[in-house]
Every structure is written in C-alpha cells, then in structure tokens.
Scaffold this active site. Structure first.
Site, PDB file in Angstrom:
ATOM      1  N   GLU A  39       0.834  -1.209   0.000  1.00  0.00           N
ATOM      2  CA  GLU A  39       0.000   0.000   0.000  1.00  0.00           C
ATOM      3  C   GLU A  39       0.864   1.253   0.000  1.00  0.00           C
ATOM      4  O   GLU A  39       0.555   2.236  -0.670  1.00  0.00           O
ATOM      5  CB  GLU A  39      -0.935   0.025   1.221  1.00  0.00           C
ATOM      6  CG  GLU A  39      -1.962  -1.102   1.282  1.00  0.00           C
ATOM      7  CD  GLU A  39      -3.037  -1.025   0.214  1.00  0.00           C
ATOM      8  OE1 GLU A  39      -3.038  -0.077  -0.595  1.00  0.00           O
ATOM      9  OE2 GLU A  39      -3.876  -1.950   0.178  1.00  0.00           O
TER      10      GLU A  39
ATOM     11  N   ASP B 126      -4.426  -9.575  -8.564  1.00  0.00           N
ATOM     12  CA  ASP B 126      -4.783  -8.595  -9.594  1.00  0.00           C
ATOM     13  C   ASP B 126      -3.641  -7.783 -10.203  1.00  0.00           C
ATOM     14  O   ASP B 126      -3.314  -7.899 -11.377  1.00  0.00           O
ATOM     15  CB  ASP B 126      -5.889  -7.653  -9.063  1.00  0.00           C
ATOM     16  CG  ASP B 126      -5.609  -7.096  -7.655  1.00  0.00           C
ATOM     17  OD1 ASP B 126      -4.544  -7.388  -7.101  1.00  0.00           O
ATOM     18  OD2 ASP B 126      -6.471  -6.372  -7.126  1.00  0.00           O
TER      19      ASP B 126
ATOM     20  N   GLU C 146     -18.438  -6.253  -2.346  1.00  0.00           N
ATOM     21  CA  GLU C 146     -17.074  -6.775  -2.285  1.00  0.00           C
ATOM     22  C   GLU C 146     -16.963  -8.182  -2.860  1.00  0.00           C
ATOM     23  O   GLU C 146     -15.942  -8.548  -3.418  1.00  0.00           O
ATOM     24  CB  GLU C 146     -16.556  -6.774  -0.845  1.00  0.00           C
ATOM     25  CG  GLU C 146     -16.040  -5.417  -0.378  1.00  0.00           C
ATOM     26  CD  GLU C 146     -14.783  -4.963  -1.091  1.00  0.00           C
ATOM     27  OE1 GLU C 146     -14.871  -4.618  -2.284  1.00  0.00           O
ATOM     28  OE2 GLU C 146     -13.714  -4.942  -0.466  1.00  0.00           O
TER      29      GLU C 146
ATOM     30  N   GLU D  91     -12.341   0.366  -9.427  1.00  0.00           N
ATOM     31  CA  GLU D  91     -11.958  -0.517 -10.533  1.00  0.00           C
ATOM     32  C   GLU D  91     -12.976  -0.519 -11.676  1.00  0.00           C
ATOM     33  O   GLU D  91     -12.604  -0.556 -12.847  1.00  0.00           O
ATOM     34  CB  GLU D  91     -11.746  -1.948 -10.037  1.00  0.00           C
ATOM     35  CG  GLU D  91     -10.445  -2.185  -9.314  1.00  0.00           C
ATOM     36  CD  GLU D  91     -10.442  -1.697  -7.873  1.00  0.00           C
ATOM     37  OE1 GLU D  91     -11.494  -1.198  -7.402  1.00  0.00           O
ATOM     38  OE2 GLU D  91      -9.402  -1.803  -7.212  1.00  0.00           O
TER      39      GLU D  91
ATOM     40  N   THR E  27      -1.327   1.152 -10.760  1.00  0.00           N
ATOM     41  CA  THR E  27      -2.539   0.508 -10.265  1.00  0.00           C
ATOM     42  C   THR E  27      -3.362   1.450  -9.385  1.00  0.00           C
ATOM     43  O   THR E  27      -4.550   1.257  -9.196  1.00  0.00           O
ATOM     44  CB  THR E  27      -2.200  -0.795  -9.508  1.00  0.00           C
ATOM     45  OG1 THR E  27      -3.383  -1.516  -9.270  1.00  0.00           O
ATOM     46  CG2 THR E  27      -1.501  -0.495  -8.177  1.00  0.00           C
TER      47      THR E  27
HETATM   48  C1  DMJ Z   1      -6.377   0.474  -5.048  1.00  0.00           C
HETATM   49  O1  DMJ Z   1      -5.630   0.870  -3.949  1.00  0.00           O
HETATM   50  C2  DMJ Z   1      -5.495  -0.113  -6.091  1.00  0.00           C
HETATM   51  O2  DMJ Z   1      -6.163  -0.042  -7.290  1.00  0.00           O
HETATM   52  C3  DMJ Z   1      -5.079  -1.522  -5.792  1.00  0.00           C
HETATM   53  O3  DMJ Z   1      -4.368  -2.125  -6.843  1.00  0.00           O
HETATM   54  C4  DMJ Z   1      -6.221  -2.418  -5.435  1.00  0.00           C
HETATM   55  N1  DMJ Z   1      -7.410  -1.706  -5.306  1.00  0.00           N
HETATM   56  C5  DMJ Z   1      -7.448  -0.476  -4.591  1.00  0.00           C
HETATM   57  C6  DMJ Z   1      -8.805   0.167  -4.727  1.00  0.00           C
HETATM   58  O4  DMJ Z   1      -9.833  -0.726  -4.742  1.00  0.00           O
END
Ligand code: DMJ
Length: 912
Positions: A147, A294, A388, A406, A492
């Site tokens: 994160e 993912d 979720e 997303e 991401t």
């Molecule tokens: C985000 O922090 C990023 O996209 C991460 O890759 C996974 N998803 C969260 C938001 O849902």
C-alpha cells in the site's frame, strides 16, 4: 540533472519517445482511434452533457477533497460520518486495512496528480507545498509495503511527474526543484529492508522508522505475502530508479518479479494467491484475477509498456493465455486451483477483479472485456454498487463497498477503446449512485452494506486517487486536460508516470530469460493491438451485440456454472449432481456420489465441485439463521436521508423487510435504560424512543417504550467506542418467552452510530429517522436543494463530531439532561441483555450471505426441468449408465480431496 542522480530533473528538455514506445503508442492507439471513428448507430452524448457531467465530477471531487482538507488533514483519511480525521491508534483497529495508514497524510499524497488531471493546478501547487512542509516519512508505524508503494511512493512520483511537466510549461511550479522526488527516494530507501529475504520477495510490512526485525520494529516475523503484494512494485521502483539514477530500486522489484515467475505453477502457468517469502511455496493455491493477484498481472503488462522490456510482455502473455483458458468463463472470471485449473475454487467473485476488463483493453482483447464489464454493470444496477463479493448467481456474498474505483477504470478504458457512448451512460449512472447513496454532508462514505444502503465511516484515499480521475477523463475531451494523457501510464493506483522513462537511466541489468518462453503459444498475439480493426469489423453495433445477450444475466441467471451446465446439456452428457439437490435417501444420488472421483477427470471435477458446494451450502444455511442488518436513516434537516447508519435487528417485533418502514422523530426515554415504566410517556408518545443498552432484557425495554406509546425503539450500545466498523453485526435476542405482544420495531446501534443521533439531537433538537431494512430514496426536499455546499452541513456535522468527543457520560438519565453512561466497567454485574446474540455474519471477517434469495430457483425451472428430463431419459434408456469407470470408496475419495476441502474452508474464511 537532479541532485538525485541522472534522472530527468525539472530543468530537462521536452522528452523524446523511446523507439519501442511504438508499443505504448500502439496500445494508446487502440484506446483512442476507436473513439474518433465511432460510427453512427449508438446515441451519442452531446458535448454539453459531457461537460455537465465533467463539472459534476469536479464538484464531487471538491466535496471529497475539501472536506478531507478541512476536517481531516493532516490525518491519513477522512471519516466522513463523524467528520474528522482517521488517525491510526486513535480509532479501534480495523486490522490489515489500517496498514495503509502511516501518519503521512495519505489522502493528500494520493490526491496530488488527480488535482492536475482535474485542472486544479493552483490547488496542486498548494498541496505540494503542504506535503513538503508537513509530511513526515519517519513515523514509528508499521505499514503495508504494497500500500505504501502504490499510494505513497506512487503518489509522490505521480506528483513529481506532473510537477516537472507544469514547470516546463512555464506557468506553475516554477519554484519546484524535485523535492517530491527526494521524498520519494527517501521513502524508497525506507522500503528496501523489506526485501531482505533469500527469495527477494518483500516482507508484507515494514516499520517506517525502525525497518524490519529489530525489536522496536514490531514486524518481520511474517512468512507469507500475497502475489500482488510482491509483484506490484516494478512501475514505481523502476520510475524511482530512472528518475534518480539509483538503480537499486528497479533491481529489487525485478528480482521479486523474477522469483514469482520462476514459481508459477508450470503446468497451468498460473500463480497462487499467497506465497511463502522464504521458501517460495504457494500457501494459497487458488488463482484468479482479483484479490491478492490482480495488480501482479497488471504490472507485467504495464512494465512492458513503460520499460519496453520484452520479457515482461512474454510473461504477461503466458499468464494471460492461462487466465483465458481456465479462469475466464465469460462473462464470469472464476478462481481455480493452480494444480487443477479445470476446477473452480470458488463460486463467488470479488470486486477487485473489475479492473480486469480495463487491462484486457490494454492487451487489445476487447470482446471478453465487454462481456465481463457488462456482467459487472448488471450487478451494479441491482445493488447500486459492486459488493465486495458476489456469487456466480449474482447474490451478494460480502455486502461492503468501500467506493472502489476498478469498475470506473474499466469503463473509461472501454470507452476509449470502443468510443461507444453506452460507456458514458454507465459513467453517468456511477456518478448518480455516488451522489444518491454515498454522499454525506462531510464527504463520501463507503457502503457498509449495499443491500441496506448503510454507511461506514471511511473514505479511502484511493477514492480520490482513482475514482475522480477515471470519471473525469471519461467525459473529458482532449482540450479539457492541460497535458497529453497519452504520454503517461497509469499505475494501479492511477498515478501517472511518463512514458519517456523507458529511455532514461536504463542501467539495470536484465535477466536473459528468453529460453523460458518456448511454450508460448503465438495465437496469444492474435489479440493484441492494433487488432481492434478486426474486433470491430465495420460494425458500429459490435460492442452492443456482445452486450445484448448479457442484459438480463443477473436477473435471469441460474445458480452456478451456467455455461458449463448448458454445455453439458448440449453435449448430451449427464448433468452433474449439485449439492443443493442431494438427498441422502436417494439411492441414485448415493451411487453417483460413490462414483465421483473415479478415473475420469470429469467425475473428479464433479466430485470436487460437489464437496465444495456442500461446504458452501452448509455455511450458507448457518448464515441464513441470522437476520440481515437493518438501517437507521436520518431524514430530517440537514441530513435529508444522506446519513444511513448500520443497525442490528431484533429477533422479536415486526420484520422490517416485510412491514413498511417506521418513520418518526426520536426522543430519549426516561429512565434512559428503559428498564421500568417510562416517566416521560408524553415525550415518547408517537415517537421512536432511544434507550440505552444494559440492565434488563431487550424485550423488556421494548415493552416499556411500547406501553408509553412509542412507535419504535433504538437501543444504543453502552460500550463506549463500539462501532459497526469494527464489531460484527449484533442482533437483539428475545427474552426466551413469547414476544408476540411486541408490535413495534426495535433496532440496535453501536455506540459510535448512536452518538451520531444523540449529537444530532443536541444540535437540531428535532431529529427524524427512518427504521427500515434498506435505505430509502432521499427526501425530494433534498433533491431540490443545492448539492450540499458542504459548508453549513459539514460545519454542523463537524460540531456533532466534536460534540460527540465531549460527551462525558456519568449517569443513566436521559442524554438530553445528563449523559449516557458508557463506561464499560460501570456495567451492572448482571448485564442481562448481553445474552443477545452476536450474528455470525461478522462482516469484517466473514462475508455475509445475501438472504434476499430472489426467485432464482423459479427462474431456472425451465433449465432445471430440462436437465432433470434429460437425466431421466438417459437413465431410462440406459439404467447402467455410470459416470465413472473405477468406483473408489468414498473415504478414499475424501482423503484425496482433503487438501482441496481445507483450501475451500480456508478461502471461505479469508478476507479479501
Ligand atoms: C487500489 O488501492 C489499487 O487499485 C489496488 O491495486 C487495489 N485496489 C485499490 C482500490 O480498490
């Protein structure tokens, strides 16, 4: 040249595209060309309407960002219900989700480049100054490496990328001298100790001040990490290396990726969800494209786009081939086992996989992207947001929704690829739903439960980093953005990194792994860009024709494995025995069961699925004993239905899902515990009485307020600080006697939610609420109002929040007069109503099964009948028909499957 090294500092000249950047350009071409050539046929959206929606996005961003800055900054995140900052350690722990919070003003850093995309350059300049002035990266806090990388390192690098772009333009940021980059580098070095493992896979957590493994660090004993956690570093780390010239970051990220690649399951080319960082063994062997994996896939493809390194594309294509072979069951994406990839590992999907259609667009594989996106949109249309987790028959499996971006991301990329105005309409719906259901006076609140519409006191930083960027870009024309978005790649977390980094500081040695890709199937590349010409063969309605059959997929679906069942029907095969149909008294069923797991892989597959279904069915049945959560919605001024609190149900009184909701003003009962005849019946008559938990049974409280003429009751927890954010759903038990005499609805609020109502009473005196099973549409009055200017409302909400801090609870009298006794130690030794049950639905740790079973079974009668008829016909004509050749005793079958069964059970317990 920047002080940091050979990177492109703020004074560099206009970047040149790398020769290979044709690749990125080609991908970009896929994204943009279709937009400009979208032929007539679909109803286009006018420029005015697009601008209107773009402006709406800007206003929403201002509401979210403004409230964060006003009420939460410098805290990491805004708590939009109580209108204050979330400071780690000062709120009850939420577990892993708090690992994103490092006391480094997370939301501000995550929002930096969004400000520039949304044309808020002045605000960006102010925000950068604040980051440089206020943010400390040396806190004694244990944070998630993943994160911190995607949100903070990515946020600083995205901010730096756009700061130097602006500086070069000559108007803003003229004072900027790579300070954000210096911070990024400092943070990069702080993360490096996490990579001190023999595998090169990083530890999942690190202490920002003390690193890892020292006693003060309080971390470093973990053995496992998720694949995405270890495989989502290369973009930020390579960018940091290339910006600064310090190659170590890119080297470490590459090493981790190389290790994951080595460890892929060789026969399926899939990776598991969690891996042991020391041994490299797969800890969880299920594999999908959502939670836990993912962005590993995302970063392989994007690393190729950003860095131009073929090995990343080859790896991505190998994995993609496996995903399309095993996981993709259009429109579904279902987890499988890495060793037995023909076996589904779950019957539900998680919301994180909604990014995948966007990635497929980048890959150039549009058809499945359209299909999955459409399926997800149907789920959203049913529940307003993507829960979720949801089952393959589209029931809610886990009802939370933390405002994840997303789906908006995929909508944006699909619009860019197809130019189909349908996706603009989808974006419009997302905007409407956010304003209608998530907007609160002090920001946007996550959904605690999409079925009830109740809120959670959180607004995650990714909401600002990603959601507003994608929604704004969806409606923006090129001239609405002050720079060329095609020159950047989205991380991401939707942070922007410039493509010119590919040719800068390429000093990192690359592993030569060409020989490893011999199994690559060339047909992978049939789908890559620029094949959108083939994908859209002169047919303006191509995308629509893919979506059309899926229009009713949610409402008309049949439970589980629709496609495979239909296939088996078509091929004349005997339909598999489903757990829900199994009867222990049916000899045929017992026979089938015995034969499962025998020689043929189909039998084994059916057998394993049967066991999995049995486990799920039994846990579902347990959950169905539980009552679902309820909602308390504040409908009076200035809330107008915008605040929806999660409430626990009562096992007595009318069922709010069957009866009309109860609406009324609230009044505190006297005595406040409601354990004896009320002394203020005139105050509660015709109202919803507030009562404090404790001292007697819930049913007794209900009778007392009912006798005083109350039309409903809200029991407020006396455990100070309790909150639905951290506690499992609570349901109030009866008193073991007949409770038919209780005719009024009763709901339970934890202390935090209760204090929102108590504080509203202090502030506004007259507070009207709605007790229901599901939040109702907000008052028309509210619709006529301006969108909350935030000022008045948030000031009031702020006052409420600060008031709630001040409550000093000393006795058991009405809170209006005195206050609520909320000290746990002051509970009566006989806390009789604590006999109430805690629901096992424990949302924070276990998904809640949706109890609204709809009429799915009815809708599927035809198919079920067909299957039944077919099965009967076959049995008639061939009574000896057997599904397997070599029958094995059930015990040995079970022993064989033991590992899988354990894995299923584990998965059921796992959080996303
Ligand atoms: C985000 O922090 C990023 O996209 C991460 O890759 C996974 N998803 C969260 C938001 O849902």
């Amino acid at each position: 040249m920047s002080e940091a090294g050979g990177g492109r500092g703020s004074g560099s000249s206009v970047p040149q595209r790398a020769p290979w950047s044709l690749v990125a350009a080609t991908a970009a071409l896929c994204l943009v060309s279709a937009t400009s050539v979208w032929p007539v046929g679909a109803a286009p959206m006018s420029r005015e309407e697009k601008q209107k929606l773009g402006n709406q996005v800007l206003e929403m961003f201002d509401h979210a960002y403004g409230n964060y800055m006003e009420h939460a900054y410098p805290a990491d995140e805004l708590m939009p219900l109580t209108c204050r900052g979330r400071v780690r350690g000062q709120e009850p722990s939420r577990g892993d989700v708090d690992d994103a919070l490092g006391k480094f003003s997370l939301t501000l850093i995550d929002s930096l480049d969004t400000l520039v995309v949304l044309n808020k350059t002045k605000e960006f300049e102010d925000a950068v100054r604040k980051v440089l002035r206020d943010v400390n990266l040396d806190n004694d806090v244990v944070v998630s490496v993943f994160e911190t990388n995607i949100r903070v390192l990515g946020g600083l690098l995205g901010g730096h990328s756009l700061a130097i772009m602006l500086k070069e333009k000559g108007e803003y940021m003229q004072w900027y001298n790579d300070e954000l980059l210096q911070m990024a580098k400092q943070l990069g070095y702080k993360l490096l100790p996490a990579f001190n493992t023999t595998s090169g896979l990083p530890y999942p957590r690190i202490n920002l001040k003390f690193g890892i493994r020292k006693p003060e660090a309080r971390t470093g004993t973990e053995t496992d990490t998720c694949t995405a956690c270890a495989g989502t570093l290369i973009l930020e780390f390579a960018a940091l290396s290339r910006f600064t010239g310090a190659t170590i970051f890119e080297e470490y990220a590459r090493k981790a990726l190389d290790f994951l690649w080595e460890k892929r399951q060789r026969s399926s080319n899939l990776v598991g969800v969690t891996i042991n960082i020391h041994t490299g063994d797969w800890v969880r062997k299920d594999s999908g494209v959502g939670a836990g994996i993912d962005s590993y896939y995302e970063y392989l493809l994007k690393a190729y786009v950003l860095l131009g390194d073929d090995s990343f594309l080859e790896r991505f294509n190998t994995h993609y081939d496996a995903i399309m072979r095993y996981i993709s069951q259009p429109p579904l994406l279902l987890d499988v086992h890495i060793h037995k990839p023909m076996l589904n590992a779950r019957t539900w999907m998680d919301a994180l996989l909604a990014f995948f259609p966007g990635l497929q667009v980048l890959k150039g594989d549009i058809r499945p992207a359209i299909e999955t996106h459409e399926m997800l949109y149907q789920v959203i249309k049913k529940h307003n947001f993507l829960p979720e987790a949801f089952t393959t028959d589209f029931r809610v499996h886990w009802a939370q929704h933390p405002l994840r971006p997303e789906f908006a991301e995929s909508t944006y990329f699909l619009y860019k690829a197809t130019g189909d105005p349908y996706y603009l309409e989808v974006g419009k719906t997302l905007i409407e739903n956010l304003n209608k259901y998530a907007r609160v006076p002090c920001g946007f609140a996550a959904m605690k439960d999409v079925r009830t519409g109740s809120h959670e006191d959180r607004m995650d930083s990714f909401f600002l980093a990603e959601m507003f960027k994608y929604l704004y870009l969806l409606f923006a024309d090129k001239e609405d953005i002050i720079f060329d978005i095609e020159d950047y790649i989205f991380t991401t977390e939707a942070h922007l990194l410039p493509l010119w980094l590919s040719t800068t500081n390429q000093r990192v040695s690359k592993k030569n792994t060409t020989s490893e890709y011999t199994e690559l199937d060339d047909s992978n590349f049939d789908w890559t860009c620029p094949n959108t010409q083939i994908l859209f063969p002169n047919d303006p309605l191509y995308a629509q024709s893919i979506r059309e059959p899926l229009k009713n997929v949610v409402d008309k679906s049949c439970p589980r494995g629709i496609i495979r069942v239909e296939e088996s029907l078509r091929s004349g095969a005997k339909p598999p025995l489903r757990a829900r149909d199994f009867m222990a008294t049916n000899p045929d069923h017992l026979e089938i069961l015995k034969k499962m797991g025998a020689a043929s892989s189909i039998d084994a597959e059916d057998g394993l699925r049967f066991m999995q279904e049995m486990i799920e069915l039994s846990s579902q049945q347990q959950k169905e004993q539980q009552l679902p959560p309820r909602a308390v919605q504040i409908v009076s001024h200035p809330f107008f239905g915008r605040v929806v609190l999660t409430a626990g149900p009562a096992q007595f009184g009318p069922d709010l899902s069957k009866h009309k909701e109860t609406r009324g003003f609230v009044a505190s009962s006297k005595p406040y515990n409601g354990c004896s005849e009320l002394t203020n019946p005139e105050a509660v008559m015709g109202k919803i009485a507030l009562i404090q938990r404790g001292q007697c049974m819930f049913a007794e409280k209900a009778r007392n307020i009912q006798n005083a003429g109350a039309i409903g009751g809200i029991v407020i927890d006396d455990n100070e600080g309790s909150s639905s954010d951290t506690a499992p759903l609570f349901q109030m038990a009866g008193d073991g006697k007949d409770t038919d005499d209780i005719k009024i609805p009763m709901l339970f609020l934890f202390s935090k939610e209760g204090s929102i109502i108590l504080d509203a009473i202090r502030e506004y005196e007259e507070v009207e609420v709605l007790l229901s099973d599901k939040a109702k549409d907000r008052d028309p009055e509210m619709e006529n109002e301006e969108q909350p200017s935030s000022e008045n409302d948030s000031q009031s909400a702020e006052q409420i929040a600060s008031r709630s801090q001040e409550i000093d609870l000393v006795d058991q009298e009405s809170p209006e007069e005195s206050s609520v006794n909320s000290h746990p130690e002051s509970l009566s030794p006989v806390d009789t109503d604590s006999a109430a049950s805690v629901s096992s639905s424990e949302q924070d740790s276990n998904p809640v099964e949706n109890l609204e079973t709809t009429s799915l079974d009815g809708e599927c009668t035809d198919l079920d009948n067909q299957l039944q008829e077919q099965s009967e016909t076959e049995e008639d004509s061939n009574p000896n028909v057997s599904w397997g050749q070599k029958a094995q005793p059930i015990d040995s079958i079970l022993a064989d499957w033991n590992e899988d069964i354990e894995a299923f059970e584990m998965m059921d317990k796992d959080e996303l």
